[in-house]
Design an enzyme around this catalytic site. Structure first.
Site, PDB file in Angstrom:
ATOM      1  N   LYS A  80      -1.682   5.686   2.216  1.00 33.49           N
ATOM      2  CA  LYS A  80      -2.659   6.789   2.150  1.00 33.49           C
ATOM      3  C   LYS A  80      -3.615   6.741   3.320  1.00 33.49           C
ATOM      4  CE  LYS A  80      -3.403   6.146  -2.739  1.00 33.49           C
ATOM      5  NZ  LYS A  80      -3.940   4.775  -2.843  1.00 33.49           N
ATOM      6  N   LYS A  97      -6.542  -4.789   6.992  1.00 32.73           N
ATOM      7  CA  LYS A  97      -7.615  -3.804   6.840  1.00 32.73           C
ATOM      8  C   LYS A  97      -8.904  -4.203   7.548  1.00 32.73           C
ATOM      9  CE  LYS A  97      -5.966  -1.190   2.980  1.00 32.73           C
ATOM     10  NZ  LYS A  97      -6.209  -0.498   1.747  1.00 32.73           N
ATOM     11  N   LYS A 104       4.518   0.214   5.993  1.00 38.34           N
ATOM     12  CA  LYS A 104       4.749   0.964   4.761  1.00 38.34           C
ATOM     13  C   LYS A 104       4.026   2.314   4.811  1.00 38.34           C
ATOM     14  CE  LYS A 104       0.889  -0.281   1.897  1.00 38.34           C
ATOM     15  NZ  LYS A 104       0.424   0.044   0.606  1.00 38.34           N
TER      16      LYS A 104
HETATM   17  N1  AQP Z   1       4.845   2.552   0.730  1.00 42.83           N
HETATM   18  C1  AQP Z   1       4.917   2.147  -0.541  1.00 42.83           C
HETATM   19  N2  AQP Z   1       6.117   1.943  -1.124  1.00 42.83           N
HETATM   20  C2  AQP Z   1       6.204   1.565  -2.424  1.00 42.83           C
HETATM   21  N3  AQP Z   1       5.128   1.364  -3.210  1.00 42.83           N
HETATM   22  C3  AQP Z   1       3.909   1.567  -2.672  1.00 42.83           C
HETATM   23  N4  AQP Z   1       2.659   1.478  -3.170  1.00 42.83           N
HETATM   24  C4  AQP Z   1       1.770   1.792  -2.208  1.00 42.83           C
HETATM   25  N5  AQP Z   1       2.405   2.101  -1.074  1.00 42.83           N
HETATM   26  C5  AQP Z   1       3.740   1.975  -1.317  1.00 42.83           C
HETATM   27  C6  AQP Z   1       2.354   1.078  -4.536  1.00 42.83           C
HETATM   28  O1  AQP Z   1       1.570   2.097  -5.130  1.00 42.83           O
HETATM   29  C7  AQP Z   1       0.678   1.507  -6.066  1.00 42.83           C
HETATM   30  C8  AQP Z   1      -0.691   2.053  -5.867  1.00 42.83           C
HETATM   31  O2  AQP Z   1      -1.168   1.665  -4.608  1.00 42.83           O
HETATM   32  P1  AQP Z   1      -2.722   1.692  -4.321  1.00 42.83           P
HETATM   33  O3  AQP Z   1      -3.164   3.060  -4.071  1.00 42.83           O
HETATM   34  O4  AQP Z   1      -3.446   1.037  -5.392  1.00 42.83           O
HETATM   35  O5  AQP Z   1      -2.933   0.804  -3.061  1.00 42.83           O
HETATM   36  P2  AQP Z   1      -2.061   0.468  -1.840  1.00 42.83           P
HETATM   37  O6  AQP Z   1      -0.941  -0.424  -2.222  1.00 42.83           O
HETATM   38  O7  AQP Z   1      -3.003  -0.087  -0.844  1.00 42.83           O
HETATM   39  O8  AQP Z   1      -1.476   1.874  -1.428  1.00 42.83           O
HETATM   40  P3  AQP Z   1      -1.749   2.723  -0.133  1.00 42.83           P
HETATM   41  O9  AQP Z   1      -1.105   4.026  -0.297  1.00 42.83           O
HETATM   42  O10 AQP Z   1      -1.378   1.968   1.092  1.00 42.83           O
HETATM   43  O11 AQP Z   1      -3.302   2.955  -0.178  1.00 42.83           O
HETATM   44  P4  AQP Z   1      -4.391   2.580   0.895  1.00 42.83           P
HETATM   45  O12 AQP Z   1      -3.920   3.165   2.180  1.00 42.83           O
HETATM   46  O13 AQP Z   1      -5.636   3.214   0.347  1.00 42.83           O
HETATM   47  O14 AQP Z   1      -4.491   1.082   0.950  1.00 42.83           O
HETATM   48  C9  AQP Z   1       0.759  -0.017  -5.880  1.00 42.83           C
HETATM   49  O15 AQP Z   1       1.558  -0.558  -6.906  1.00 42.83           O
HETATM   50  C10 AQP Z   1       1.447  -0.147  -4.571  1.00 42.83           C
HETATM   51  O16 AQP Z   1       2.189  -1.344  -4.492  1.00 42.83           O
END
Ligand code: AQP
Length: 329
Positions: A194, A110, A191
């Site tokens: 968002k 990031k 992965k």
């Molecule tokens: N691609 C994924 N596959 C399985 N699990 C996932 N999680 C996120 N992406 C995947 C799980 O969702 C939970 C919440 O995630 P988060 O929003 O707290 O943060 P993150 O892991 O950083 O998810 P994002 O979607 O990638 O958000 P951004 O882009 O904002 O950083 C967690 O348990 C995560 O493991």
């Protein structure tokens, strides 16, 4: 068993969040004491529009409820409503090292190509550790991407307990056998996320059926025509098979047998219908909660009260252990 987990209000939730985290949350609430948090302080680690952040905080809470989290079984609340999260994060930050935080791959990803990387982004894992330790959680359901942060949380738990005396429960990660790492539809080595600038890379939980069909039609595939699960050779198709299996409830072997020679177009069309069927009831409930925002706000208020009672108990011990002078001392 006490379980804690959280989701950041950083944009519309996607299928990865649902299959990797939320489905686990719903399952766990039957057998464990669960706390599910909308981690809004984490969302501040990157620049955010305040109006959007407030709206997305309510949206994640509504999504929790729409996915089947029942406030009668689980405590649903917003992180910033319990100020002890930030206080404990500071104390844990004081026993974390620059080196270990700098090794976190999420921080490296990031902060890459960013000029003004915040202290908050760097310290994100200490806030996550505080979230978990504040409630003495035994287990933390997470997607595979959060494994390294949980490992650091375990290190901090052991370090704190060794330095100040047994205080925190050592938490275990709970990572689903499948669904723990749903990949991007456009680049299956990354992965689904968002914050990926390409919205075709993910399926939003609340997206209309025709958009879901379009995104899956456009999803990248691998060379060759056969539909086969092989993460090394066919990472894109394997990801689609995993999504198909989790949404339809059929095994990957059944799907492989059915679509082996059918070509990608039919496979993707049927996959889209399975995803739409899975998401339809969740989307209907989400619309109901959106129309009844007051119900969501009351749930969050009651959740914060329950969470705060647990948090203040832990913090009283922590303050005493580290040597902070209490107002009544
Ligand atoms: N691609 C994924 N596959 C399985 N699990 C996932 N999680 C996120 N992406 C995947 C799980 O969702 C939970 C919440 O995630 P988060 O929003 O707290 O943060 P993150 O892991 O950083 O998810 P994002 O979607 O990638 O958000 P951004 O882009 O904002 O950083 C967690 O348990 C995560 O493991």
């Amino acid at each position: 068993m006490r379980v804690f987990s959280g989701v950041q209000p950083t944009g519309a939730l996607h299928l990865g969040n649902y299959l990797g985290a939320l489905t686990q949350f719903v399952r766990l609430q039957e057998d464990a004491e669960c706390l599910f948090c909308v981690v809004d302080l984490h969302a501040l680690t990157v620049p955010r529009n305040p109006v959007e952040l407030r709206r997305e905080t309510l949206q994640v809470a509504s999504a929790y409820l729409a996915c089947g989290i029942d406030p009668a079984h689980a405590t649903v609340f917003v992180q910033s409503h319990v100020p002890e999260h930030a206080e404990l994060a500071w104390i844990l930050g004081c026993i974390s090292t620059f080196g270990e935080l700098g090794r976190m791959t999420q921080f490296k990803d990031k902060s890459q190509n960013e000029h003004n990387v915040s202290l908050g982004l760097f310290a994100y894992p200490t806030l996550m550790a505080a979230d978990i330790l504040l409630y003495q959680a035994d287990a933390v359901p997470i997607g595979d991407d959060q494994k390294q942060h949980l490992e650091l949380c375990r290190d901090l738990t052991q370090r704190f307990n060794a330095r100040f005396g047994p205080t925190f429960t050592l938490p275990e990660p709970l990572i689903g056998q499948v669904g723990g790492r749903i990949m991007s539809l456009q680049d299956p080595v990354h992965k689904m996320s968002k914050s990926d600038p390409d919205s075709n890379s993910r399926i939003g939980l609340f997206e209309p059926a025709d958009i879901i069909r379009q995104k899956l039609r456009r999803a990248v595939t691998d060379t060759g025509r056969e539909v086969r699960f092989d993460q090394e050779v066919k990472p894109a198709v394997s990801n689609l098979l995993e999504i198909f299996s989790l949404c339809s409830g059929e095994t990957i072997a059944t799907l492989e047998a059915r679509y082996a020679d059918s070509g990608y177009a039919r496979f993707k069309a049927d996959l889209a219908e399975a995803v739409i069927a899975k998401l339809e009831p969740i989307q209907a409930r989400y619309r109901e909660y959106q129309a009844a925002e007051d119900v969501v706000r009351v749930t969050l208020r009651q959740g914060a009260e329950r969470a705060a009672a647990l948090a203040s108990e832990t913090m009283a011990t922590v303050r005493e252990r580290v040597g902070l002078l209490g107002p009544g001392d």
